[in-house]
Write an enzyme that holds these catalytic residues in place. Structure first.
Site, PDB file in Angstrom:
ATOM      1  N   ASN A  34       0.870  -1.187   0.000  1.00  0.00           N
ATOM      2  CA  ASN A  34       0.000   0.000   0.000  1.00  0.00           C
ATOM      3  C   ASN A  34       0.906   1.236   0.000  1.00  0.00           C
ATOM      4  OD1 ASN A  34      -1.828   2.015   0.533  1.00  0.00           O
ATOM      5  ND2 ASN A  34      -2.283   1.359   2.636  1.00  0.00           N
ATOM      6  N   HIS A 122      -9.556   1.242   5.228  1.00  0.00           N
ATOM      7  CA  HIS A 122      -8.255   1.484   5.861  1.00  0.00           C
ATOM      8  C   HIS A 122      -8.429   2.516   6.973  1.00  0.00           C
ATOM      9  CE1 HIS A 122      -4.121   2.671   6.519  1.00  0.00           C
ATOM     10  NE2 HIS A 122      -3.767   1.538   5.931  1.00  0.00           N
ATOM     11  N   GLU A 192      -5.437  -4.842  10.844  1.00  0.00           N
ATOM     12  CA  GLU A 192      -4.422  -3.803  11.034  1.00  0.00           C
ATOM     13  C   GLU A 192      -4.723  -3.039  12.315  1.00  0.00           C
ATOM     14  OE1 GLU A 192      -2.348  -2.681   7.127  1.00  0.00           O
ATOM     15  OE2 GLU A 192      -4.042  -1.343   7.366  1.00  0.00           O
TER      16      GLU A 192
HETATM   17  P1  PGA Z   1       2.867   0.263   7.595  1.00  0.00           P
HETATM   18  O1  PGA Z   1       1.416   0.514   6.973  1.00  0.00           O
HETATM   19  O2  PGA Z   1       3.389  -1.022   7.009  1.00  0.00           O
HETATM   20  O3  PGA Z   1       3.675   1.462   7.166  1.00  0.00           O
HETATM   21  O4  PGA Z   1       2.680   0.176   9.062  1.00  0.00           O
HETATM   22  C1  PGA Z   1       0.481  -0.534   6.869  1.00  0.00           C
HETATM   23  C2  PGA Z   1      -0.818   0.031   6.366  1.00  0.00           C
HETATM   24  O5  PGA Z   1      -1.200   1.133   6.769  1.00  0.00           O
HETATM   25  O6  PGA Z   1      -1.497  -0.623   5.538  1.00  0.00           O
END
Ligand code: PGA
Length: 285
Positions: A34, A122, A192
């Protein structure tokens, strides 16, 4: 807590971190990069994509790999991955099919530039106002179009009473409420925890493999309660939040997730491809 067939079938050896994937879990792992609101020009996006492509080399991947760039770069990147070896994902969508919705992007538009999966819910889009109900509408519209929704869920903070399980359960029940069982296999869940998402550099606080494993089981139980065990076992559950080449192995082995949603590290081709390599090796078992 009810363990799914999925979990029972994972054979474990006496050593920690040496669990193997069972034949029931042989669907490919999935790694999604992402890019968030990066990089700042189409030229830089093209270079980043080509660097990742180069790092991955030419060998056939058994892991599904997707990149979610900002919308304006999608068509350009589609041209750079004609065989869809690296698939394209979108970072968000609006469930309506068209009309007077200034600033929004529809599923048909994304499909027309080669997108095969769409991130929805998200925490960074939720912070700007997206609700579980709206994410649920996105999911239904995405499934109708035969694309795959990557549904982000996760608590903002952990507490000692376990209220964070209720937060995740409510998200799942609301977002998936209209999903027919027959379509469930197309849904990807990305757990997440908001407290573990970095500021974009992949160096934030990571959930431990044990934290992830516990939530992985819980998600499986909620899915089983909603759709039955067989259908629930077909859903890929990813982890996202500061994943990097150092923690990827243990998150796969002890967290028992089916892949990752990666922010910061997906902007660093070498590290990103190292994580994919770890998934490739783990997926061999
Ligand atoms: P990160 O982001 O790997 O930078 O923690 C993950 C995300 O927000 O999908």
């Amino acid at each position: 807590m009810v363990q799914s067939t999925y979990m029972h079938n994972r054979r474990s050896t006496t050593k920690k971190h040496t669990q193997k994937r069972s034949s029931a879990t042989k669907r490919p792992l999935l790694i999604v990069g992402n890019w968030k609101m990066n990089p700042s020009t189409v030229g830089a996006a093209r270079k980043l994509f080509l660097d990742i492509r180069k790092e991955l080399g030419k060998k056939k991947l058994r892991t599904d790999v997707a990149i979610a760039p900002p919308f304006p770069f999608l068509s350009e990147l589609e041209r750079l991955s004609p065989s869809q070896r690296i698939k394209l994902a979108a970072q968000d969508v609006f469930f309506e099919s068209g009309g007077s919705f200034t600033g929004e992007v529809s599923i048909a538009m994304l499909k027309s530039v080669g997108v095969s999966s769409i991130i929805t819910g998200h925490s960074e889009t939720r912070a700007l106002g997206a609700t579980d109900e709206e994410v649920g509408k996105d999911v239904l519209a995405i499934l109708k179009s035969t694309l795959s929704p990557i549904v982000c869920i996760g608590e903002s903070r952990r507490d000692t009473q376990g209220h964070y399980f209720t937060v995740v359960e409510t998200q799942l029940r609301t977002i998936l409420s209209g999903v027919p069982r027959s379509k469930l296999a197309h849904v990807v869940i990305a757990y997440e925890p908001v407290w573990a998402i970095s500021t974009g550099d992949g160096r934030g606080k990571t959930a431990t493999p044990e934290d992830v494993h516990e939530m992985r089981l819980f998600i499986q139980k909620v899915l089983s309660d909603l759709f039955g065990r067989t259908a629930a076992a077909k859903v890929r559950v990813l982890y996202g939040g500061s994943v990097n080449e150092k923690n990827a192995q243990s998150l796969l082995e002890a967290g028992l997730v089916d892949g990752f949603l990666i922010g910061g590290v997906s902007l660093r081709p070498r590290e990103f491809s190292n994580v994919i390599e770890i998934a490739e090796n783990y997926g061999k078992h």
